[in-house]
Design a protein around this motif. Sequence first.
Motif, PDB file in Angstrom:
ATOM      1  N   LEU A 197       0.829  -1.199   0.000  1.00  0.00           N
ATOM      2  CA  LEU A 197       0.000   0.000   0.000  1.00  0.00           C
ATOM      3  C   LEU A 197       0.865   1.252   0.000  1.00  0.00           C
ATOM      4  N   ARG A 198       1.963   1.252   0.749  1.00  0.00           N
ATOM      5  CA  ARG A 198       2.876   2.406   0.788  1.00  0.00           C
ATOM      6  C   ARG A 198       3.549   2.609  -0.565  1.00  0.00           C
ATOM      7  N   LEU A 254       3.947   5.775  -5.612  1.00  0.00           N
ATOM      8  CA  LEU A 254       3.809   5.873  -7.069  1.00  0.00           C
ATOM      9  C   LEU A 254       2.746   6.896  -7.463  1.00  0.00           C
ATOM     10  N   LEU A 255       1.640   6.897  -6.754  1.00  0.00           N
ATOM     11  CA  LEU A 255       0.576   7.866  -7.043  1.00  0.00           C
ATOM     12  C   LEU A 255       1.031   9.292  -6.774  1.00  0.00           C
ATOM     13  N   LYS A 256       1.805   9.490  -5.691  1.00  0.00           N
ATOM     14  CA  LYS A 256       2.324  10.830  -5.386  1.00  0.00           C
ATOM     15  C   LYS A 256       3.267  11.291  -6.485  1.00  0.00           C
ATOM     16  N   GLU A 288       1.511  17.886 -11.894  1.00  0.00           N
ATOM     17  CA  GLU A 288       1.608  19.269 -11.410  1.00  0.00           C
ATOM     18  C   GLU A 288       2.711  20.014 -12.133  1.00  0.00           C
ATOM     19  N   ASP A 289       3.834  19.332 -12.398  1.00  0.00           N
ATOM     20  CA  ASP A 289       4.921  19.977 -13.138  1.00  0.00           C
ATOM     21  C   ASP A 289       4.473  20.363 -14.538  1.00  0.00           C
TER      22      ASP A 289
END
Length: 165
Positions: A11-12, A17-19, A26-27
Amino acid sequence: MGRKYESLEELRRKKKLLKQEIEGMEDLLTFKNTKESLSAFTNGLTDQYLQEKVDEDGHGKVVLKKDAIAKQISSEIKDALINKHTAMSIANTAFKSDAFDTLIKLGVTAIVGNYARKNLKSSNWKKKVLGVALIYLAPIALRFVRKKLENYQKNKSVSSMEQLI
């Protein structure tokens, strides 16, 4: 409703990966790398026209490739001229063949269609009936006239062949 994970570590990793994916988006949205952002928004269309350069201060900036743009414009103009000449030669050979008949058919269709449309827009009911009659009866009448002309032409050619013999 949610997917069950085997362990907390899995899960971490998924969260990390999602972050990273969100930071990449965002970039792109904040234009941190202008060329890359424009490439993503235009699906690579601007790649051939943009170039990254570093100025005296060490800052990167995006500039236009003027030579690539000039080549693109000149090739488009050249292609347009070639296509124009090609289209003209095709049109010249088409007039020598059956295309002239097709052009006459299209002209008659356009004239009858415009006349029928004008009659349909009229407030007079007689003109509306005439417009509807033109739409439904004109193709039948034109086919009839065409068949009669073809038969006449065939008979005329047969009779001229008989005279030669």
